[in-house]
Motif scaffolding. Structure first.
Motif, PDB file in Angstrom:
ATOM      1  N   ARG A 117      -2.137  10.746  -3.348  1.00 18.99           N
ATOM      2  CA  ARG A 117      -2.404   9.328  -3.148  1.00 18.99           C
ATOM      3  C   ARG A 117      -3.903   9.031  -3.129  1.00 18.99           C
ATOM      4  O   ARG A 117      -4.678   9.737  -2.506  1.00 18.99           O
ATOM      5  N   ASN A 118      -4.281   7.955  -3.816  1.00 20.81           N
ATOM      6  CA  ASN A 118      -5.665   7.515  -3.889  1.00 20.81           C
ATOM      7  C   ASN A 118      -5.988   6.682  -2.645  1.00 20.81           C
ATOM      8  O   ASN A 118      -5.535   5.547  -2.509  1.00 20.81           O
ATOM      9  N   LEU A 119      -6.798   7.232  -1.732  1.00 20.85           N
ATOM     10  CA  LEU A 119      -7.070   6.531  -0.488  1.00 20.85           C
ATOM     11  C   LEU A 119      -8.045   5.377  -0.673  1.00 20.85           C
ATOM     12  O   LEU A 119      -8.028   4.424   0.109  1.00 20.85           O
ATOM     13  N   ASN A 120      -8.905   5.444  -1.678  1.00 24.51           N
ATOM     14  CA  ASN A 120      -9.787   4.309  -1.949  1.00 24.51           C
ATOM     15  C   ASN A 120      -8.964   3.057  -2.235  1.00 24.51           C
ATOM     16  O   ASN A 120      -9.217   1.989  -1.678  1.00 24.51           O
ATOM     17  N   VAL A 121      -7.975   3.211  -3.110  1.00 19.90           N
ATOM     18  CA  VAL A 121      -7.118   2.091  -3.470  1.00 19.90           C
ATOM     19  C   VAL A 121      -6.324   1.623  -2.253  1.00 19.90           C
ATOM     20  O   VAL A 121      -6.159   0.426  -2.017  1.00 19.90           O
ATOM     21  N   GLU A 122      -5.846   2.554  -1.455  1.00 17.64           N
ATOM     22  CA  GLU A 122      -5.066   2.184  -0.278  1.00 17.64           C
ATOM     23  C   GLU A 122      -5.913   1.422   0.735  1.00 17.64           C
ATOM     24  O   GLU A 122      -5.420   0.514   1.411  1.00 17.64           O
ATOM     25  N   MET A 123      -7.190   1.772   0.859  1.00 16.15           N
ATOM     26  CA  MET A 123      -8.060   1.042   1.778  1.00 16.15           C
ATOM     27  C   MET A 123      -8.215  -0.408   1.333  1.00 16.15           C
ATOM     28  O   MET A 123      -8.192  -1.329   2.161  1.00 16.15           O
ATOM     29  N   ALA A 124      -8.341  -0.625   0.028  1.00 18.57           N
ATOM     30  CA  ALA A 124      -8.444  -2.000  -0.481  1.00 18.57           C
ATOM     31  C   ALA A 124      -7.105  -2.717  -0.389  1.00 18.57           C
ATOM     32  O   ALA A 124      -7.035  -3.888  -0.006  1.00 18.57           O
ATOM     33  N   GLY A 125      -6.024  -2.021  -0.723  1.00 21.09           N
ATOM     34  CA  GLY A 125      -4.701  -2.630  -0.722  1.00 21.09           C
ATOM     35  C   GLY A 125      -4.159  -2.927   0.657  1.00 21.09           C
ATOM     36  O   GLY A 125      -3.277  -3.767   0.819  1.00 21.09           O
ATOM     37  N   SER A 126      -4.695  -2.243   1.678  1.00 23.24           N
ATOM     38  CA  SER A 126      -4.253  -2.470   3.053  1.00 23.24           C
ATOM     39  C   SER A 126      -5.136  -3.474   3.786  1.00 23.24           C
ATOM     40  O   SER A 126      -4.822  -3.881   4.900  1.00 23.24           O
TER      41      SER A 126
END
Length: 204
Positions: free
Chosen positions: A140-149
Motif C-alpha cells: 500500500r502507498n502510504l503517501n496516497v493514503e495520507m492524502a486520501g484520508s
C-alpha cells in the motif's frame, strides 16, 4: 497536547473507510484505498499506482526499516545500510506546532506504517532528505493514503501529479481528516511556515 475527540474521530472514520478497501495480497482490488470508491472504472485506471507491484518504478524500490516518525510527512528509516531521512513525496502535513492536527497527522502515519517498508526515491531536497513514496509490506502507498484520508494535504508547489489531487478531492468530499466540517485545518502548512518565519524574522 491532547487530540480532541472530533479530530480523532475524523481520522478514525477515514482509517476505517480506507482499510475496508485495503485487501491484503490483491493486486486488482484497490489498495489505493477508498479513493477508488466514488470513481468510475475508467477514472480509477488513471489514479496513481496504489500497490507497489503496479508502480512504474517498482524495480527501484529499496528495503527500509522504520526508525522514527517525525511528523505526518517526515520519517527516518534505515535503508541500504544507513540511516535515511525521508520527506514524503507530493504531500504536506500540518506542522507539529500547528495545533492538534499536527500531532494527529504524525500519529496517524505512525499507526499506518509498518516496521519494514519499501521506498521509491524521486529526488533529494535542499536539506539532504530523500523525497519518496513509502509502501507498506502489503504494497500500500502510504503517501496516497495520507492524502486520501485527509491526514495531509497535497503539496501544491511541488506536486504536479493530478492523481494526488484526486485523492485529496475524495477526502474533501467525505469530510475526512483536516477537511472535517466540525474542526477543519484553518491554515495550509506552507502558509503556516511562512507566517512563522515572518514572526521570527529580525526587524530590519
Amino acid at each position: 497536547m491532547q487530540i480532541s475527540p472530533k479530530v480523532q474521530q475524523a481520522l478514525d472514520d477515514a482509517r476505517s473507510h480506507l482499510m475496508r478497501f485495503a485487501v491484503a495480497g490483491s493486486l486488482t482490488v484497490t489498495v489505493i484505498s477508498a479513493v477508488l470508491l466514488p470513481l468510475s472504472h475508467a477514472d480509477a485506471a488513471n489514479l496513481p499506482p496504489g500497490n507497489l507491484a503496479e508502480h512504474p518504478q517498482a524495480g527501484s524500490a529499496i528495503d527500509c526499516q522504520k526508525r522514527r516518525v517525525s511528523d505526518g510527512d517526515t520519517v527516518t528509516g534505515f535503508c541500504n545500510g544507513r540511516e535515511t531521512r525521508i520527506r514524503l513525496y507530493c504531500i504536506d502535513a500540518p506542522e507539529t506546532s500547528q495545533g492538534e492536527w499536527g500531532k494527529a497527522s504524525g500519529a496517524y502515519l505512525e499507526s499506518m506504517m509498518d516496521h519494514r517498508f519499501k521506498l521509491i526515491i524521486h529526488d533529494t531536497d535542499r536539506y539532504g532528505r530523500s523525497i519518496g513514496e513509502i509502501f507498506n509490506s502489503d504494497g500500500r502507498n502510504l503517501n496516497v493514503e495520507m492524502a486520501g484520508s485527509g491526514a495531509a494535504v497535497v503539496y501544491q508547489q511541488y506536486c504536479n501529479d493530478s492523481h494526488y489531487y484526486d485523492a485529496e478531492d475524495f477526502a474533501k468530499q467525505n469530510g475526512f481528516g483536516v477537511w472535517t466540517a466540525t474542526d477543519p485545518l484553518i491554515q495550509a502548512p506552507w502558509d503556516y511556515r511562512r507566517q512563522q518565519r515572518e514572526i521570527t524574522a529580525p526587524d530590519r
